[in-house]
Scaffold this active site. Sequence first.
Site, mmCIF file in Angstrom:
data_model
loop_
_atom_site.group_PDB
_atom_site.id
_atom_site.type_symbol
_atom_site.label_atom_id
_atom_site.label_comp_id
_atom_site.label_asym_id
_atom_site.label_seq_id
_atom_site.Cartn_x
_atom_site.Cartn_y
_atom_site.Cartn_z
ATOM 1 N N GLU A 283 0.843 -1.192 0.000
ATOM 2 C CA GLU A 283 0.000 0.000 0.000
ATOM 3 C C GLU A 283 0.882 1.247 0.000
ATOM 4 O OE1 GLU A 283 -2.471 0.828 3.445
ATOM 5 O OE2 GLU A 283 -4.032 1.646 2.155
ATOM 6 N N GLY B 45 3.687 1.125 11.817
ATOM 7 C CA GLY B 45 3.226 0.315 12.948
ATOM 8 C C GLY B 45 2.502 -0.948 12.516
ATOM 9 N N GLU C 187 -6.171 -2.480 12.501
ATOM 10 C CA GLU C 187 -5.873 -3.375 11.376
ATOM 11 C C GLU C 187 -6.966 -4.429 11.215
ATOM 12 O OE1 GLU C 187 -3.803 -2.028 9.722
ATOM 13 O OE2 GLU C 187 -2.470 -0.976 11.105
HETATM 14 ZN ZN LIG Z 1 -5.457 2.087 8.497
#
Ligand SMILES: [Zn+2]
Length: 1169
Positions: free
Chosen positions: A338, A469, A514
Amino acid sequence: MCRFSRRDFGTIYNRRTESPLPSLNYVYSYSMKPPPPQTATRQQFEVEPCLRHSQIMRDAIRPSRKSDFARKCIAVILLHAIFLFAILAALIIGHWISDEKPFTNRTSFNYSNAGFMFENLNKITTTTNIVHQFDAPNPTLLTTSAEYARKNMPRVVERLIPLEKKKNYTILDVFPPSQDANFAVSEQLHGVRSNRLKTDALLVPLPLYILPYHYDLRLDFRDFDTLLFVRVNITIHLESFGNSTEDEIQFHLGPNIQIEKMRLRKDGKKLYAEHFKKEESKKLGRLKLKDPLRKGKYILEMEYNMTICDEDIDGVRCSLDVQNNSSLLATSFTTKFEPTLARAFFPCWDEPGVKATFNISAIHDPKYNVLSNMPVVLGTQQKGITHFQQTPPMSTYLLAFAIGEFVKLESRTDRGIPVTVYAYPEDVMSMKFTLDYAPMIFDKLEETLEISYPLPKIDLIAARNFHVGGMENWGLIVFEYASVAYTSQNSDHVNETVDRMYNEYRIGKLIAHEAAHQWFGNLVTMRDWSELFLNEGFATFFVYELMSFERPITAQFEYFDGLAVLFAAQSEEDHKLALVRELNTESQVEKSFHPTNLYTKGCVFIRMIRDLVSDFDFKAAVRRYLRKNAYRSVSRDDLFASLPAYADHGAEQEKLSQVLEGWFVNEGMPEVTLTRNYDNEMMTISQKKTIHHDYRSFLKDRKEDKLRLRETRAANKIDLDGSTPFDDSMFDGFRPKKNGSTTKRHRTTRRNKTTTKPRYPSESSRRDELRKPRRVGNSQDLWTIPITYQFGSLKTSEGQVIREFWLKNRSVSFADNEVSPNQAVLVNPDWKYPFRVNYDLLNWKLLARTLHQNHLEFSEKSRIQLLIDSEYFLSNSNNPHLYLYLLGYLAHETNLEVMLIGIDSVYRFIDIYKGTSLNQAIVIYFAPVISQMDNLLLESQTDAETASLWLVRPERLAKLYQLRCAVNIPSCKNEYHTQKWAHSPDDWTEDVHKQVTAVCHQLFTGNNDEQLRNVHQLLLSRLKSTGAQWALTIQLAACSHDSKLLRKTAQAIVATKNAAVYASALQSDFSLHYNPAFRKQFWSEIAKMSIVEKSALFSTNSSDILTASRILLHSVKTIDELQQVRSLLPDWGPLMSLHFEYLERYLLWISNVSQGVLHQFFAADLLNF
Ligand SMILES: [Zn+2]
């Protein structure tokens, strides 16, 4: 280092967020001891600062462990935060260096240094190490090319220097660097690369006449570790729609991919290409055919190889070891595609809207685990080949691979879906919480969304060298190890500590984020990056939803704290980005992953939708949205289609999509102004985009202003205490319905608790949705705003009255004859909807008076909004005394959340006026407020969750330490700490920040007695020390009044030739005092530098003013000091001259208002204000 003192000092962890800012990467440690029997009812927290090293010191400390634990624990975190904050700005700027070399080598603004330091800060575990950064510059960190430096500048720097690209500056462009902005980046989730793109690429939408529906990837990982090299066979199944004249197939192709063979077939027949072209600037491959494409299916096969672990390409993050022969060996890698990096791993249609299925197999050394989105096909894992099950239709950016020698930890969700955490053997012990927590979050999401998690497994990897993260790859979530690692010292659940609560909260949030993406983003994906909020807004929103089950106080406070940051950011010219906006290049997409402008703004608007339609209808709509669009790509129109068509507010309905459209596409945030006419009960409510310039009165032309003010006064016969000018032309006869009540909604739908799995949509329907036009929308300054206002008192029989209506026009006027002229009107109670509210001066005064008389008339959220808004509208106006009066109510504030916001407000107010003659009066005025802050700090220690509120922004505790010393509250303990320090200057047995603040205060205010003279001597002798000692010495010495000491200190600081040290010394992290004697000395030493050096320091020859230069200049607090600085150079260049003009106006304004309205305010009887 503290990191290794785990056993001695309790839990240590690295609070590493995904932020590139070091301020949040502090490391801290604390532990909890069981309460002693006599105070067994109180939970006690104990902190162990990382500074303690020796056994002797530990022995000396142990007997003194008593209560005060929460405070200490916060303090340690804070200490690190503060030290980091001190050098933060400097780090992002890099060092300013000057020596005897020629000028070109002398000046180096090394942005890439900054990047280097960010990466390394998480390894710095003690104050000592951090302060080492103050030492003479490390030559290995320097570059000599400013051009190179600028190209490698981390994104954060770019944000802090917004002036870079503008050409024609005006006084409105010149702003001081925001002190708190450094903390604004609280959470940087996925999507941001650590290094900037070397080459940017235009994002050209690929043609839709031929699209992929399936990929087969056969990966050869056998040489990944030694040669950093991967071979791949790929087969892409394509469908061509209709007979067309097109004879070209375009796909995304990264420049690192070397294609060796390519073959195209249709119905088993080989087709011949005219030529194949690689277009590197657009990262495209273009295969031109001899004949036009025909309707039907095509198969495109390629063999290629690529190098991996290249930091510049960045789609593959490797963990590297240096071998004996100095070659590199990769021990593992994880991918992160991404937003637009899948093309650097395989040729593909790399747009989020184009979904396809994937069959993946990998050849590899059997000693490694290979992971991908789907589970391994059982029975196929042999001879070093792993086959994975076919994926559902998905976007390319969510495909993921990982390889390494991981250890597995297994768990399951309630439905039996395996949840596996993969970690390095040495990291396994700290993954327990993640392993326990992740399945629970998936269960909660399934329950809330009523849609099953769609894949057969959930893998989580604790990766190394993963620069964000977490990344939500479908079925294979990758985390940076430090962001999910936590080892609790207390295994029993009775002793729940602040430490554990905070760590669990921090890790829980990341996992929840997530996990929410598995539905929002993975199952239903935005079609275009411009609507990324459909991923990130929902994921962030559901984090607060999920966290508020367990930690309601912290989750709520963080939301409102974040809302305040959002407003601060979006009120400045360079930050008022629309949520949905055109993104045309790779780097624009990269930059759009902004913690405030995307994550917070998206979350705030999703929450607004919920509040407009009710929680029940919202949840039903979200389920509809997910179910209807599963495995598809969407735009916000698909969201609108799932939401209720209308939103009720008051007696009126508005079309919800029309309401929301403005909020999504408009730049900035709205502000609403209520103006009352106290003679005839008329009210006007108007709206506009909020821009801070409008309320910095010193930026307005002074002559014009005076003139206007005179005219207004003459026309309206009002003075500054009355209402603001009231425009009769605004009366247009609108009257809201009286007694408008809050809306009631029917809840008849039966709630279906079971979760189901949605079906795959057909390929043709997926293709059709790609054909829908892309719509970004134009920003207008008009919002459809749900207005609510409240008046009346809880104490009276009528109680409080609430009215609701929609504001669609610029302004609306109406009469409300139930509102009496002496009642305050509060707009947007509970800060329910995201807009600012301004009032006429008299209503501000009535609101402030109500706060003083009974602040509980307004809810906590309203009080927070009043603090935020009054500062914004009043503190830089001609009526700062009204703001000062309002702040005074905090002496009665009993709610810690409100008070934490109040600490920021009071601190900033005192800071503004600390160079003026009114400083003392202001400090005395705030004494009861600060005393109450101190009380709340003490109280908060009895409850772990309340105590953990301090951790949301630990720098607030440092501010409170300074505030209480400034007003001489006994808890400052200045004499005690000074004596103790003079006796053993390296023995920091308590919270260092508290101690240094106290010693500094004593140096600044103490009489020049024997003891103080000894301290001066001690400081003089310690100026020769190095590292942490030296940094503390200069911070302390800068607080004194001893001229010899000040001169030597200024010389020592200036001799470092390090802008970081200069900025830190002038910002004084341990004192709210203004020490003109020190500053005079400091500037005198700067004056001795050569003109070339000074020009470099202040970047006068550049159109890019460095943040260091801005910090130095904007730390000036008086006109006299400004004159001294101005005399340093004969020519400051056009941009710096603007900064001088800004400062001159600002300082004159401060001097005027402090001698004018503020002076009158203190002279008047406050009771009658
Ligand atoms: Zn996100």
